[in-house]
Scaffold this motif. Sequence first.
Motif, PDB file in Angstrom:
ATOM      1  N   ASP A 126       0.999  -1.249   0.030  1.00 35.77           N
ATOM      2  CA  ASP A 126      -0.073  -0.194   0.180  1.00 35.77           C
ATOM      3  C   ASP A 126       0.717   1.223  -0.026  1.00 35.77           C
ATOM      4  N   LEU A 127       2.130   1.145   0.360  1.00 37.87           N
ATOM      5  CA  LEU A 127       2.923   2.225   0.328  1.00 37.87           C
ATOM      6  C   LEU A 127       3.430   2.373  -1.172  1.00 37.87           C
ATOM      7  N   TRP A 128       3.215   1.686  -2.213  1.00 38.90           N
ATOM      8  CA  TRP A 128       3.608   1.820  -3.410  1.00 38.90           C
ATOM      9  C   TRP A 128       2.535   2.095  -4.332  1.00 38.90           C
ATOM     10  N   VAL A 129       1.249   2.089  -4.070  1.00 37.97           N
ATOM     11  CA  VAL A 129       0.157   2.611  -4.802  1.00 37.97           C
ATOM     12  C   VAL A 129      -0.010   3.938  -5.208  1.00 37.97           C
ATOM     13  N   GLU A 130      -0.827   4.483  -5.775  1.00 39.15           N
ATOM     14  CA  GLU A 130      -1.053   5.893  -5.964  1.00 39.15           C
ATOM     15  C   GLU A 130      -1.259   6.649  -5.059  1.00 39.15           C
ATOM     16  N   LYS A 131      -0.331   7.741  -4.888  1.00 39.13           N
ATOM     17  CA  LYS A 131      -0.435   8.671  -3.811  1.00 39.13           C
ATOM     18  C   LYS A 131       0.277   8.123  -2.586  1.00 39.13           C
ATOM     19  N   GLY A 132       0.791   6.770  -2.668  1.00 36.99           N
ATOM     20  CA  GLY A 132       1.557   6.132  -1.540  1.00 36.99           C
ATOM     21  C   GLY A 132       3.084   7.072  -1.527  1.00 36.99           C
ATOM     22  N   PRO A 133       3.895   6.867  -0.585  1.00 38.88           N
ATOM     23  CA  PRO A 133       5.167   7.262  -0.510  1.00 38.88           C
ATOM     24  C   PRO A 133       6.384   6.975  -1.595  1.00 38.88           C
ATOM     25  N   ALA A 134       6.045   5.675  -2.072  1.00 38.47           N
ATOM     26  CA  ALA A 134       6.833   5.318  -3.162  1.00 38.47           C
ATOM     27  C   ALA A 134       6.033   5.077  -4.452  1.00 38.47           C
ATOM     28  N   ALA A 135       5.108   5.678  -4.756  1.00 32.43           N
ATOM     29  CA  ALA A 135       4.444   5.561  -5.780  1.00 32.43           C
ATOM     30  C   ALA A 135       5.151   6.091  -7.002  1.00 32.43           C
ATOM     31  N   SER A 136       5.820   7.156  -6.848  1.00 33.01           N
ATOM     32  CA  SER A 136       6.712   7.838  -8.076  1.00 33.01           C
ATOM     33  C   SER A 136       7.858   7.121  -8.037  1.00 33.01           C
ATOM     34  N   TYR A 137       8.183   6.064  -7.326  1.00 40.63           N
ATOM     35  CA  TYR A 137       9.672   5.344  -7.723  1.00 40.63           C
ATOM     36  C   TYR A 137       9.455   4.530  -8.919  1.00 40.63           C
ATOM     37  N   SER A 138      10.570   4.380  -9.654  1.00 38.70           N
ATOM     38  CA  SER A 138      10.678   3.749 -10.836  1.00 38.70           C
ATOM     39  C   SER A 138      10.164   2.233 -11.055  1.00 38.70           C
ATOM     40  N   THR A 139       9.974   1.687 -12.036  1.00 34.09           N
ATOM     41  CA  THR A 139       9.366   0.221 -12.070  1.00 34.09           C
ATOM     42  C   THR A 139      10.583  -0.631 -11.766  1.00 34.09           C
ATOM     43  N   ALA A 140      12.016  -0.266 -12.004  1.00 34.20           N
ATOM     44  CA  ALA A 140      13.013  -1.078 -11.550  1.00 34.20           C
ATOM     45  C   ALA A 140      12.996  -1.278 -10.045  1.00 34.20           C
ATOM     46  N   LEU A 141      13.059  -0.101  -9.635  1.00 37.11           N
ATOM     47  CA  LEU A 141      12.791  -0.184  -7.966  1.00 37.11           C
ATOM     48  C   LEU A 141      11.813  -0.938  -7.343  1.00 37.11           C
ATOM     49  N   LYS A 142      10.765  -0.756  -8.078  1.00 37.60           N
ATOM     50  CA  LYS A 142       9.576  -1.527  -7.654  1.00 37.60           C
ATOM     51  C   LYS A 142       9.805  -3.198  -7.723  1.00 37.60           C
ATOM     52  N   GLU A 143      10.336  -3.483  -8.851  1.00 39.12           N
ATOM     53  CA  GLU A 143      10.637  -4.729  -9.283  1.00 39.12           C
ATOM     54  C   GLU A 143      11.595  -5.407  -8.192  1.00 39.12           C
ATOM     55  N   LEU A 144      12.532  -4.675  -7.832  1.00 40.69           N
ATOM     56  CA  LEU A 144      13.790  -4.958  -6.937  1.00 40.69           C
ATOM     57  C   LEU A 144      13.091  -5.279  -5.588  1.00 40.69           C
ATOM     58  N   SER A 145      11.947  -4.534  -5.036  1.00 40.65           N
ATOM     59  CA  SER A 145      11.239  -4.607  -3.908  1.00 40.65           C
ATOM     60  C   SER A 145      10.236  -5.554  -3.894  1.00 40.65           C
ATOM     61  N   THR A 146      10.033  -6.235  -4.908  1.00 40.09           N
ATOM     62  CA  THR A 146       8.632  -7.023  -4.982  1.00 40.09           C
ATOM     63  C   THR A 146       9.048  -8.784  -4.631  1.00 40.09           C
ATOM     64  N   SER A 147       8.424  -9.271  -3.980  1.00 38.61           N
ATOM     65  CA  SER A 147       8.352 -10.789  -3.481  1.00 38.61           C
ATOM     66  C   SER A 147       8.083 -11.535  -4.633  1.00 38.61           C
ATOM     67  N   ASP A 148       8.498 -12.899  -4.615  1.00 42.64           N
ATOM     68  CA  ASP A 148       7.683 -13.808  -5.644  1.00 42.64           C
ATOM     69  C   ASP A 148       6.230 -13.795  -6.026  1.00 42.64           C
ATOM     70  N   ASP A 149       5.671 -13.394  -4.766  1.00 43.65           N
ATOM     71  CA  ASP A 149       3.978 -13.400  -4.970  1.00 43.65           C
ATOM     72  C   ASP A 149       3.545 -12.196  -5.311  1.00 43.65           C
TER      73      ASP A 149
END
Length: 434
Positions: A126-149
């Motif tokens: 929920d920190l990565w969704v729209e208006k969340g503090p990490a919403a504007s981070y790059s797709t690459a950073l989101k990928e690095l921060s995402t678990s297998d599920d």
Amino acid sequence: MSVSPHLTRRGFVLGTIGLSTAAILSGCATKGTETKGDATNGGGTPAAAAITLQSSLSDPLPKKALESIVAAYPGDVTLNTVAIEQFRAQLSTYLTSQNPPDVLTWYAGSVARDYAKNGYLLDISDLWVEKGPAASYSTALKELSTSDDGKQVFMPTNYYWWGVFYLRSSFKKWGVSEPKTWEEFIALCDTLKSKGVNPLSNGVGTTPWMASGWFDILNLRVNGAAFHRELLTGKHSFDSPEVRKVMDYYTQIVPYFDPNMTAYAWQDAVTPLVQGKNAMYLVGAFISQNITEGDPDDLDFFSVPVIDQSIPVAEEAPTDGYFASAKTKNVESTKAFLGYLASAEAQQKFIEAAGSSNLPTSPDVDVSKFSPLVQKGLKTLADADQITQFFNRDSSDALQTTADAALTKFLAKPQEVDSILKEWQAAAQRVFNS
């Protein structure tokens, strides 16, 4: 989670050029700062419950910088700082205990993914969704921060590059310059050795993972980023012709290392560089935090030269930040604090106070205010075709242990490379089968 093999500089750096310390630091354990007040998680939810942050940032400047960031936070946070090797050894214990720290410093990528797979990390999607503090981070950073599920389990706050660092004043004194090719690099090492200078500094004593720095970059130069990632996930053998070729290049530089490298931790190996006894050091940009005297613009770096022109250029850019325990009793307070750490204000203040050469992940940080060294680091990553992390970040801490054993033995007895690679593959296979 490692960066996708198809992720180019546009996918990582240009997507994060607004990205823009290092967790590879050491020191003594200490209790840090506690502040009290109210905070929100960005969605207006009160978040005043007390939480604990367990930190491995124990070198003086980063430690002090994080203390100031925590002190400025309008919530109740207790900061505990632990030396990096102790932290690394105890991380699993922290996460599996009945009363774990709420938030912990560590790495993005496969390390966080592996802990998430075991159910140890808090889902912070929920920190990565729209208006969340990490919403504007790059797709690459989101990928690095995402678990297998598919859940986000990590909050990246900075990244940094690896390069061959040197002092401009020393190069000027010796009448040498940055090499542009591998042949020029070897010739430079020969020239420096003839002047009584150790061409290459290193510290593989209590920090044996430093030997992986050269293995990583040489594998990237010889075989490319895709092969490198596949090797570290068990899809290729360490006893393969491709890796043997890497070790042929590694063998070329063994005679140029400081003969005292086995007595040094990585920090210790900075001293002979500053003293002019050693000339160059393949290390992360966190080296800048250990050079506190003299002209700050004296420190410079170059990338390990291309070896095979047909191989796309890859550079290492490990990404650091924070994850939270799935057992936290204060979920909203924990998420609120992670959101605060993700902010441009907190990142800017931390990097400046730490004297860091790291690059912030928030796209709202003005990177033009950073040093020429950092600007050069940004350009190096922007010019790269591929970005990787570091050996254990693209694999696991367990596989890193096999690399430590194999590569330190190789540095001592390079003539035994064939048997060493066989032993390495056997050890790696046990890790993959476990």
